[in-house]
Scaffold this active site. Structure first.
Site, mmCIF file in Angstrom:
data_model
loop_
_atom_site.group_PDB
_atom_site.id
_atom_site.type_symbol
_atom_site.label_atom_id
_atom_site.label_comp_id
_atom_site.label_asym_id
_atom_site.label_seq_id
_atom_site.Cartn_x
_atom_site.Cartn_y
_atom_site.Cartn_z
ATOM 1 N N LYS A 75 3.347 -10.898 -3.525
ATOM 2 C CA LYS A 75 4.229 -9.531 -3.209
ATOM 3 C C LYS A 75 5.865 -10.032 -2.578
ATOM 4 C CE LYS A 75 -0.158 -7.489 -1.282
ATOM 5 N NZ LYS A 75 -0.791 -7.234 0.218
ATOM 6 N N GLY B 246 0.710 -1.150 -0.008
ATOM 7 C CA GLY B 246 0.045 0.052 -0.095
ATOM 8 C C GLY B 246 1.042 1.267 -0.183
ATOM 9 N N ASP C 287 -1.776 -14.197 -2.043
ATOM 10 C CA ASP C 287 -1.492 -12.391 -2.229
ATOM 11 C C ASP C 287 -0.195 -12.231 -1.752
ATOM 12 O OD1 ASP C 287 -2.813 -9.438 -2.377
ATOM 13 O OD2 ASP C 287 -1.576 -9.823 -0.192
#
Length: 466
Positions: A240, A169, A236
């Protein structure tokens, strides 16, 4: 011939007129005094992140102008349905359903891919790079699964590719690895990089909630998708850590080389027993260098209660990086959401603008497309301490039989707790912690133990990371 452009007080970038690096002049509108005035952008996708970027650029247009002397304007937004009602409504003239309209527009210099998924995002990114457009993406999946081709084209075309928002983020972990720590040889990257699973584990432990109840709460608060399978299965996080490891170690490590376990093996009982032993369970993504190999994995793990990552609660993320000169550094913050992700995207837009001025090859290299599969260490070669929870019948000799099999494979027991029948009916849990041992020995031992008539059900196994 050399030109000088002043972006802000104290910040001057040198622009070399090198033919192979020249950006078409109509990509940047310049006033009569030669000061950069406007950079035009296109957004591919207008979902949560796309709307966040639109809102940030609208709200902070003056702020950015005062700091940089630049005016960022969105010229086009690619959508599937122009008539769809959205939380942020952009003027109709900005919306288009035709990617070619964006690709062929000479005034658009930066394309932000904010769609998610592998296709058509991959095709759009490659087309934009090939056309000479600068690309910013927040798409972890396309980089983790097709990044070799994308990085290679960006390197070949000498074009800036920004992907800060793909991991963490608003946490500036990509920039940290690509720039701030470039002088270090990275030894390890360890992180909690999925807010959904971290929220669920936090609520389970702190409120004694079942997994199902904690998941329902996360969905109600918007921290989990309606279909949370990519988060819960560890996919997920694997996307990453693939990106982070590729940057850290200098060569592309695709997602399919990451060993992945999700939260399937964890329930409230395991969290409670772990805490009794002085550990907290987290879903950990880790890539580390061991001699000439890279060990890269995602799985639940027991961390000591005083470990810095155990203080990361709810939907927050944290990444612990170890470099040979800098030592350990920790990056912490919200790992997803409209505002944090939009912040990262706009940071990359500004970096793209700097590249437009410099008209030069980005200094920071992209991960190389190299055949280094032999450098990925198989999980069976890993060495860990372990947490075991056996479900066994309550009768004499059970513990000695289990210990005997473990001893046969050279697995040494560090601690053990056996819950008697007076507290639980039927099969009872036996919980063990081990000393360090090789994963392949654990696989063989548990396979044999689970066939014993005294063991009811599959043994729960979690790794311990000290």
């Amino acid at each position: 011939m050399e030109k000088w452009y002043v972006l802000s007080v104290g910040k001057t970038l040198r622009c070399m007129e090198l033919a192979s690096f020249v950006v078409p002049v109509d990509m940047i509108n310049v006033n009569k005094e030669g000061t950069l005035k406007e950079i035009k952008i296109a957004l591919l996708g207008f979902g949560t992140v796309g709307q966040g970027v639109y809102e940030l650029l609208q709200k902070n247009k003056r702020h950015l102008g005062e700091k940089l002397g630049l005016e960022f304007n969105i010229k086009k937004i690619l959508v599937r349905d122009k008539a769809k009602k959205r939380e942020s409504q952009a003027p109709d003239e900005l919306l288009t359903t035709d990617f070619k309209e964006i690709l062929e527009d000479k005034e658009i210099s930066i394309i932000c891919e904010l769609m998610g998924g592998v296709e058509p995002a991959k095709t759009y990114i490659l087309s934009a790079l090939d056309k000479g457009k600068l690309v910013v993406t927040a798409n972890k999946a396309v980089l983790a699964e097709a990044g070799a081709e994308i990085f290679e084209l960006a390197e070949k075309k000498r074009i800036f590719l920004g992907f800060e928002a793909s991991v963490g983020g608003g946490i500036p972990v990509i920039k940290t690895l690509r720039e701030a720590l470039i002088g270090n040889q990275i030894e390890r990257v360890t992180g909690i990089i999925n807010g959904t699973t971290n929220y669920i584990l936090t609520r389970m432990l702190e409120q004694n909630l079942s997994f199902e109840k904690a998941l329902e709460e996360a969905q109600n608060k918007g921290y989990a998708e309606a279909d949370p399978s990519l988060d819960l299965r560890g996919i997920d996080s694997a996307h990453k850590i693939s990106i982070l490891a590729s940057l850290a170690f200098g060569f592309y490590i695709p997602y399919n080389k990451v060993y992945v376990e999700g939260l399937d093996e964890v329930d409230l009982m395991d969290l409670q027993f772990s805490r009794d032993f002085g550990y907290i369970v987290k879903l950990i993504a880790e890539a580390r260098k061991i001699k000439n190999q890279i060990e890269i994995r995602v799985h639940p793990a027991l961390l000591p209660e005083n470990h810095i990552l155990t203080s990361v609660r709810f939907n927050y993320n944290a990444i612990l990086i170890r470099g040979d000169f800098v030592g350990d550094i920790l990056l912490y913050g919200l790992g997803a959401g409209k505002e944090p992700t939009a912040s990262a995207v706009v940071g990359d837009i500004v970096s793209s603008a700097e590249y437009l001025f410099a008209k030069n090859h980005p200094l920071i290299p992209y991960p190389k497309r190299e055949e280094k599969e032999s450098f990925i260490r198989p999980i069976e070669e890993g060495v860990f301490k372990y947490y075991f929870r056996f479900s066994a019948v309550d009768r004499p000799g059970v513990l000695s039989k289990i210990a005997g099999v473990l001893g046969k494979y050279g697995i040494s027991i560090a601690s053990v707790v056996q819950i008697g029948r007076q507290k639980r009916k039927g099969a009872v849990p036996i919980v063990m912690l081990t000393h360090e041992t090789k994963e392949e020995k654990v696989i063989s031992a548990l396979k044999e133990i689970d066939t014993l008539d005294i063991v009811k059900g599959k043994t729960k196994r979690l790794r311990i990371l000290d």
